[in-house]
Design an enzyme around this catalytic site. Structure first.
Site, PDB file in Angstrom:
ATOM      1  N   TYR A   3     -23.375  20.913  -6.634  1.00 47.96           N
ATOM      2  CA  TYR A   3     -23.981  19.658  -6.193  1.00 47.96           C
ATOM      3  C   TYR A   3     -24.444  19.764  -4.740  1.00 47.96           C
ATOM      4  O   TYR A   3     -25.584  19.418  -4.396  1.00 47.96           O
ATOM      5  CB  TYR A   3     -22.980  18.515  -6.336  1.00 47.96           C
TER       6      TYR A   3
ATOM      7  N   SER B 196     -26.708  14.406   1.418  1.00 51.84           N
ATOM      8  CA  SER B 196     -25.262  14.183   1.363  1.00 51.84           C
ATOM      9  C   SER B 196     -24.529  14.976   2.430  1.00 51.84           C
ATOM     10  O   SER B 196     -24.932  16.093   2.788  1.00 51.84           O
ATOM     11  CB  SER B 196     -24.751  14.596  -0.024  1.00 51.84           C
TER      12      SER B 196
END
Length: 327
Positions: A153, A129
């Site tokens: 995250y 990501s």
């Protein structure tokens, strides 16, 4: 080829699995059906895969955190390539549940890599990501930009990349990390800016922007992400590498909301709410490395992609909209 797509009931994983099936591959989807959003969307995703090829598709319900299950799936299906799309999603939620994200996103990738090493899998493609970059020192981000993750995250995504690199170096498992930049398109999960804006505008409700709206995003259309993954079935040019997969463009959230209002014809005024913790201020991808290694060329700009998504939303409104609005 025999291919495992972890997280294949989700947005990106199901689009990838469906395309792999259409290309003639045998696909096993491993997914724990996490109810992070309405499971009806994941059920439709799996149905789309089954329709693509019922005799070359298998769904296994379970988690990558189950070491024995992962090993068994990889061994019994003689898997050639693993696309690791499984991940506990949600930057904001991770701030509240860091241990859950650590368990899912880090232990999960280690189990996948262990199975790949034990069974001589040809390649593991890991979905990372853009959140690993965090606060920008410069834009667009290239892969050498320092990493300042702002959420649990993002930390788990960065750790997963390092595990892939270690297994590539020490265990001989060819791995590739693809850093996705805000992927969107048909069947996207409901709690994203584009799906929220479109849903609200089609119901004559104002889109809600968190913060001042001047934050920018590099939105990447799902077809471009799928293409980047498919190329990695055919080349080892990116083994051991980490690459940005973005659109090579960006747009402010305010401009995005205004465009959705115009395209839907909604007679509404945009409203603002308090900014959310852990959200990145800006993202913008330099994709030159992916261009060089795998001939990656993003084909869909944000306005074209949003128009396509609106058309898809309206065509699938009967089943999709209730699930979006219930999530």
């Amino acid at each position: 080829m025999q291919i495992l797509v972890t997280g294949g009931a989700g947005f990106i994983g199901s689009n990838l699995a469906e395309r792999l099936l259409s290309e003639g591959h045998h696909v096993v989807v491993l997914d724990n059906l996490d109810p992070y959003y309405d499971l009806g969307i994941k059920e439709h995703n799996l149905s789309a895969c089954s329709k693509a090829s019922s005799n070359r598709f298998e769904f296994v319900e379970g988690s990558t955190t189950d070491e024995e299950l992962v090993e068994d799936v990889v061994a019994t299906h003689d898997i050639d390539v693993i696309f690791q799309e499984a991940s506990k999603a949600g930057v904001r939620t991770s701030v509240e549940q860091p241990k859950d994200y650590n368990e899912s996103n880090i232990n999960g990738i280690v189990n996948v890599l262990e199975a790949a090493a034990d069974q001589d899998v040809k390649r593991v493609v890991n979905a990372s990501s853009s959140s690993v970059y965090g606060v920008p020192e410069y834009l667009p981000y290239d892969e050498d930009h320092p990493n300042y993750p702002k959420s649990p995250y993002a930390v788990t995504k960065l750790a997963a990349e390092h595990y892939c690199n270690v297994y590539d170096d020490l265990r001989g498992v060819p791995t590739v990390n693809l850093r996705y930049f805000t992927v969107y398109g048909p069947r996207m999960r409901p709690n994203m800016a584009i799906s929220n804006f479109v849903s609200r505008c089609l119901n004559d409700e104002p889109p809600i922007i968190y913060g001042d709206g001047e934050q920018t995003r590099d939105f990447t259309y799902i077809d471009d992400v799928v293409e980047a993954n498919l190329v990695l079935l055919e080349t080892d040019a990116a083994d051991g590498e980490t690459m940005n997969i973005g659109s090579n463009d960006n747009i402010s959230i305010r401009e995005l909301a205004e465009y959705v209002v115009d395209e839907t014809g909604a007679d509404v005024d945009i409203i603002h709410d308090e900014a959310k913790d852990a959200d990145a201020r800006h993202t913008h991808a330099d994709v030159s490395k992916a261009e060089e290694l795998i001939d990656y060329e993003p084909s869909t700009d944000i306005r074209e992609g949003v128009s396509r998504f609106i058309d898809w939303y309206e065509a699938n409104r009967e089943w999709y909209e209730p699930l979006v609005r219930n999530s």
